[in-house]
Design a protein around this motif. Structure first.
Motif, mmCIF file in Angstrom:
data_model
loop_
_atom_site.group_PDB
_atom_site.id
_atom_site.type_symbol
_atom_site.label_atom_id
_atom_site.label_comp_id
_atom_site.label_asym_id
_atom_site.label_seq_id
_atom_site.Cartn_x
_atom_site.Cartn_y
_atom_site.Cartn_z
ATOM 1 N N ALA A 126 0.833 -1.204 0.000
ATOM 2 C CA ALA A 126 0.000 0.000 0.000
ATOM 3 C C ALA A 126 0.867 1.253 0.000
ATOM 4 O O ALA A 126 0.606 2.204 -0.755
ATOM 5 C CB ALA A 126 -0.929 -0.005 1.211
ATOM 6 N N PHE A 127 1.898 1.266 0.825
ATOM 7 C CA PHE A 127 2.760 2.454 0.935
ATOM 8 C C PHE A 127 3.494 2.710 -0.373
ATOM 9 O O PHE A 127 3.528 3.843 -0.865
ATOM 10 C CB PHE A 127 3.766 2.270 2.073
ATOM 11 C CG PHE A 127 4.459 3.546 2.469
ATOM 12 C CD1 PHE A 127 4.029 4.263 3.569
ATOM 13 C CD2 PHE A 127 5.532 4.042 1.730
ATOM 14 C CE1 PHE A 127 4.657 5.463 3.929
ATOM 15 C CE2 PHE A 127 6.161 5.234 2.077
ATOM 16 C CZ PHE A 127 5.719 5.943 3.178
ATOM 17 N N SER A 187 -5.625 6.739 -2.983
ATOM 18 C CA SER A 187 -5.624 8.025 -2.304
ATOM 19 C C SER A 187 -4.884 9.032 -3.173
ATOM 20 O O SER A 187 -5.495 9.810 -3.864
ATOM 21 C CB SER A 187 -4.967 7.932 -0.933
ATOM 22 O OG SER A 187 -4.842 9.228 -0.364
ATOM 23 N N VAL A 188 -3.568 8.986 -3.142
ATOM 24 C CA VAL A 188 -2.653 9.984 -3.726
ATOM 25 C C VAL A 188 -3.074 11.402 -3.338
ATOM 26 O O VAL A 188 -2.699 12.376 -3.988
ATOM 27 C CB VAL A 188 -2.496 9.840 -5.273
ATOM 28 C CG1 VAL A 188 -1.934 8.482 -5.641
ATOM 29 C CG2 VAL A 188 -3.773 10.115 -6.038
ATOM 30 N N LEU A 193 -1.732 9.712 4.669
ATOM 31 C CA LEU A 193 -1.230 11.071 4.882
ATOM 32 C C LEU A 193 0.252 11.132 4.527
ATOM 33 O O LEU A 193 0.708 12.063 3.861
ATOM 34 C CB LEU A 193 -1.427 11.496 6.336
ATOM 35 C CG LEU A 193 -2.859 11.498 6.879
ATOM 36 C CD1 LEU A 193 -2.860 11.949 8.336
ATOM 37 C CD2 LEU A 193 -3.764 12.376 6.044
ATOM 38 N N VAL A 194 1.002 10.114 4.959
ATOM 39 C CA VAL A 194 2.460 10.120 4.793
ATOM 40 C C VAL A 194 2.905 9.743 3.385
ATOM 41 O O VAL A 194 3.701 10.452 2.763
ATOM 42 C CB VAL A 194 3.120 9.178 5.825
ATOM 43 C CG1 VAL A 194 4.633 9.102 5.587
ATOM 44 C CG2 VAL A 194 2.834 9.639 7.243
ATOM 45 N N VAL A 214 6.979 14.798 -2.779
ATOM 46 C CA VAL A 214 8.323 15.388 -2.693
ATOM 47 C C VAL A 214 9.263 14.684 -3.672
ATOM 48 O O VAL A 214 10.074 15.339 -4.350
ATOM 49 C CB VAL A 214 8.863 15.308 -1.252
ATOM 50 C CG1 VAL A 214 10.314 15.750 -1.192
ATOM 51 C CG2 VAL A 214 8.007 16.163 -0.319
ATOM 52 N N ILE A 215 9.159 13.359 -3.778
ATOM 53 C CA ILE A 215 9.991 12.617 -4.733
ATOM 54 C C ILE A 215 9.711 13.076 -6.163
ATOM 55 O O ILE A 215 10.621 13.314 -6.951
ATOM 56 C CB ILE A 215 9.753 11.099 -4.601
ATOM 57 C CG1 ILE A 215 10.293 10.593 -3.266
ATOM 58 C CG2 ILE A 215 10.408 10.335 -5.765
ATOM 59 C CD1 ILE A 215 9.933 9.152 -2.967
ATOM 60 N N GLY A 216 8.433 13.221 -6.498
ATOM 61 C CA GLY A 216 8.068 13.696 -7.830
ATOM 62 C C GLY A 216 8.624 15.077 -8.113
ATOM 63 O O GLY A 216 9.070 15.367 -9.234
ATOM 64 N N SER A 217 8.611 15.924 -7.092
ATOM 65 C CA SER A 217 9.153 17.266 -7.233
ATOM 66 C C SER A 217 10.653 17.237 -7.489
ATOM 67 O O SER A 217 11.169 17.964 -8.359
ATOM 68 C CB SER A 217 8.865 18.074 -5.963
ATOM 69 O OG SER A 217 9.509 19.326 -5.996
#
Length: 202
Positions: A102-103, A152-153, A177-178, A185-188
């Motif tokens: 899931a994570f 979610s995303v 949430l996490v 942040v990784i995508g950024s």
């Protein structure tokens, strides 16, 4: 509606609102997106806080409206675990994927989502088609993730239903949430590396 129908409903909703309110707020309806855009240096911390507050309030109100409608069934309504479209994982939730699956799903797909958003709205992107590209990306994300986590995303999208569902939905909320925020942040970071000479917003 089935997997495709639900995926299209989510994705096309984003397409519609990208063009409807994109000129006002950039269609920031997702805290993970706002945090990713903040990490990319394309929004101020002050604006990010305001956006996230509005997103959370909107998500809670939306879930409340959904709960009110569903509980108005004259033949009765049994919410059960993970009600109102809550996200989850593990025993009893859909295909019973574990927490790690899931994570990873939520983090990776949010990273992809942010990369597409930042790339298509950058000064070298096709701004007129950005809303469509972003919405279609969300359709594909839902087709992959619905059987795993319900997709979610978007921390706000998970928070609203979980508050009213309670139980397992609220106890598992932390992941939704996490993981999207980590993915955002990784995508950024990926966008900044890939578009190293194109950091200025369109």
């Amino acid at each position: 509606m089935g997997l495709l129908g639900i995926s299209l409903a989510f994705g096309l909703s984003v397409v519609v609102f990208a063009y409807a309110i994109g000129g006002i707020s950039g269609c920031h309806i997702n805290p993970a997106v706002t945090i990713g855009v903040l990490a990319a240096g394309r929004i101020s911390a002050r604006d990010a806080i305001v956006y996230i507050a509005a997103q959370v309030i909107g998500a809670i109100l939306g879930a409340f409206v959904l709960k009110t409608i569903l509980t108005g069934q004259t033949n009765g309504f049994n919410a059960g675990e993970w009600a109102f479209g809550s996200n989850g994982w593990g025993k009893g939730y859909q295909n019973e994927f574990n927490m790690m699956s899931a994570f990873i799903t939520e983090a990776v797909l949010t990273a992809v989502f942010l990369f597409v958003i930042l790339a298509t709205t950058s000064k070298v992107g096709n701004g007129t088609m950005a809303g469509l590209a972003i919405g279609l990306t969300l359709v594909l994300i839902h087709m992959v993730a619905i059987p795993i986590t319900g997709t979610s995303v978007n921390p706000a999208r998970s928070l609203g239903p979980a508050i009213f569902a309670g139980g397992e939905a609220i106890s598992q909320l932390w992941l939704f949430l996490v993981a999207p925020i980590v993915g955002g942040v990784i995508g950024s970071v990926l966008w900044r590396v890939t578009y190293s000479e194109n950091k200025v917003a369109a």
